[in-house]
Write a protein that holds these residues in place. Structure first.
Motif, PDB file in Angstrom:
ATOM      1  N   THR A   1     -11.143  -1.331  -4.991  1.00  0.00           N
ATOM      2  CA  THR A   1     -10.715  -1.301  -3.594  1.00  0.00           C
ATOM      3  C   THR A   1     -10.660  -2.726  -3.074  1.00  0.00           C
ATOM      4  O   THR A   1     -11.450  -3.577  -3.477  1.00  0.00           O
ATOM      5  CB  THR A   1     -11.668  -0.470  -2.721  1.00  0.00           C
ATOM      6  OG1 THR A   1     -13.011  -0.946  -2.884  1.00  0.00           O
ATOM      7  CG2 THR A   1     -11.605   0.998  -3.100  1.00  0.00           C
TER       8      THR A   1
ATOM      9  N   LYS B   1      -6.460   5.617  -0.782  1.00  0.00           N
ATOM     10  CA  LYS B   1      -6.522   4.621   0.288  1.00  0.00           C
ATOM     11  C   LYS B   1      -7.049   5.288   1.555  1.00  0.00           C
ATOM     12  O   LYS B   1      -6.994   6.513   1.703  1.00  0.00           O
ATOM     13  CB  LYS B   1      -5.148   3.994   0.538  1.00  0.00           C
ATOM     14  CG  LYS B   1      -4.041   4.975   0.853  1.00  0.00           C
ATOM     15  CD  LYS B   1      -2.680   4.273   0.875  1.00  0.00           C
ATOM     16  CE  LYS B   1      -1.548   5.268   1.100  1.00  0.00           C
ATOM     17  NZ  LYS B   1      -0.221   4.625   1.013  1.00  0.00           N
TER      18      LYS B   1
ATOM     19  N   ALA C   1       0.820  -1.212   0.000  1.00  0.00           N
ATOM     20  CA  ALA C   1       0.000   0.000   0.000  1.00  0.00           C
ATOM     21  C   ALA C   1       0.855   1.264   0.000  1.00  0.00           C
ATOM     22  O   ALA C   1       0.371   2.349  -0.341  1.00  0.00           O
ATOM     23  CB  ALA C   1      -0.935   0.009   1.202  1.00  0.00           C
TER      24      ALA C   1
ATOM     25  N   THR D   1      -7.727  -0.200   0.540  1.00  0.00           N
ATOM     26  CA  THR D   1      -6.734   0.428  -0.344  1.00  0.00           C
ATOM     27  C   THR D   1      -7.212   0.316  -1.780  1.00  0.00           C
ATOM     28  O   THR D   1      -7.774  -0.706  -2.181  1.00  0.00           O
ATOM     29  CB  THR D   1      -5.367  -0.255  -0.202  1.00  0.00           C
ATOM     30  OG1 THR D   1      -4.978  -0.268   1.171  1.00  0.00           O
ATOM     31  CG2 THR D   1      -4.307   0.488  -1.010  1.00  0.00           C
TER      32      THR D   1
END
Length: 335
Positions: free
Chosen positions: A251, A116, A108, A123
């Motif tokens: 996501t 995010k 990430a 994220t």
């Protein structure tokens, strides 16, 4: 409602890998990304790790909302371990309800902050852009031509019903920037001008590509299907009142209550890797990498989109506007 289930089994020799998990590992993944793109990627994860996956896909009719509603309904006894959403609003809803498990993936770090969550519950990766699709046999593909067209008869403009998906995200952004009363007034004016409201972004793409309509709103993934079919289309980014673009990421999140935390973390790390963003960029959907990748491996069309994605408006604070806007939209379309 109908939900499709698919099981992906690992290869026999995958367990010999140093990073492989115990053979008892097994994940349930709710996936809103199109199966023609996501199933291959999840199958690749199984081959690399030996972790079996059961996939529950959404349907075109319910979009990702059906999966979100299932996770909410199952909160007391979660069935889903990892949620791969193809948009963000439903993920924000789950985070607000406390149904997501925080995990800071090392991958990430390569994703910009605006894609995010601040609390590590989700994220983003592999974005789509909202855009105007324009039939170049019908009108010039320029901002000036679009602005002029928007002032007159809109019977040649197609937009998707905004109850779900990326069109709802666009409405929620407008609601957040303009306020509810202004959005309602704007909507009534467009309706008086005669725009066509159709079932989804794919329908918009088909109407414009075939010349039934001159232009409309859609997403980059649908647009590139028309390009691949050699249709006379061009694109321009839709911009907010503040001049920013609308880049809507996939996501990924771990569902709170999972009993497969380690395997879930492995899948999140996998999906957030540069290799998977490149795989999505090189698929027919041309999804835009949000993190750093090897630029030499990107299609030229996606390189253009990267510049627009970098201008994307942050979406994390949209939930309140989305809920208010959706309440109004249900009154408009469901009564």
């Amino acid at each position: 409602m109908f939900m499709a289930y698919f099981s992906l089994s690992g290869c026999d020799d995958a367990g010999s890998d140093a990073n492989s998990s115990d053979a008892s590992d097994h994940l349930v993944v709710y996936c809103a990304h199109d199966s023609i793109y996501s199933e291959e990627i999840l199958n690749r994860f199984t081959k690399e790790t030996g972790i079996d996956i059961d996939i529950r896909f959404d349907t075109e009719a319910t979009k990702s909302l059906g999966l979100v509603q299932s996770i909410i309904a199952e909160a007391e006894h979660p069935r889903c371990d990892v949620f791969w959403n193809n948009e963000i609003l439903g993920t924000l809803d789950l985070a607000e309800r406390g149904l997501l498990h925080a995990y800071q993936s090392p991958n990430a770090d390569r994703i910009p902050a605006k894609f995010k969550s601040t609390d590590s519950t989700w994220t983003g990766f592999g974005g789509r852009l909202r855009l105007y699709i324009i039939n170049t046999n019908k009108m010039e593909a320029s901002p000036e031509s679009v602005e002029e067209a928007l002032t007159g008869d809109l019977s040649q403009m197609a937009v998707a019903k905004p109850l779900y998906g990326t069109t709802l995200t666009q409405y929620a952004l407008m609601w957040s920037e303009m306020g509810g009363d202004a959005v309602k007034e704007w909507y009534q004016q467009r309706t008086k001008q005669g725009w066509k409201i159709v079932q989804g972004n794919a329908v918009v793409k088909n109407l414009v590509a075939s010349g039934v309509c001159e232009f409309g709103w859609t997403d980059t993934d649908d647009y590139f299907l028309a390009v691949d079919d050699k249709q006379p289309v061009a694109m321009l980014p839709i911009r907010t009142e503040g001049g920013q673009t609308i880049c809507i990421p996939n996501t990924v999140a771990i569902v709170k209550g999972t009993e497969q935390e380690s395997a879930s973390q492995q899948l999140v790390d996998f999906l957030l890797s540069p290799e998977i963003e490149l795989a999505l960029a090189n698929s027919r959907s041309r999804q835009v990498p949000l993190g750093t990748v090897d630029e030499t491996k990107l299609p030229e069309q996606v390189k253009q989109l990267q510049e627009w994605a970098a201008e994307g408006v942050p979406l994390e604070g949209l939930l309140k506007a989305r809920n208010e806007c959706l309440d109004w939209l249900k009154e408009e379309f469901l009564q």
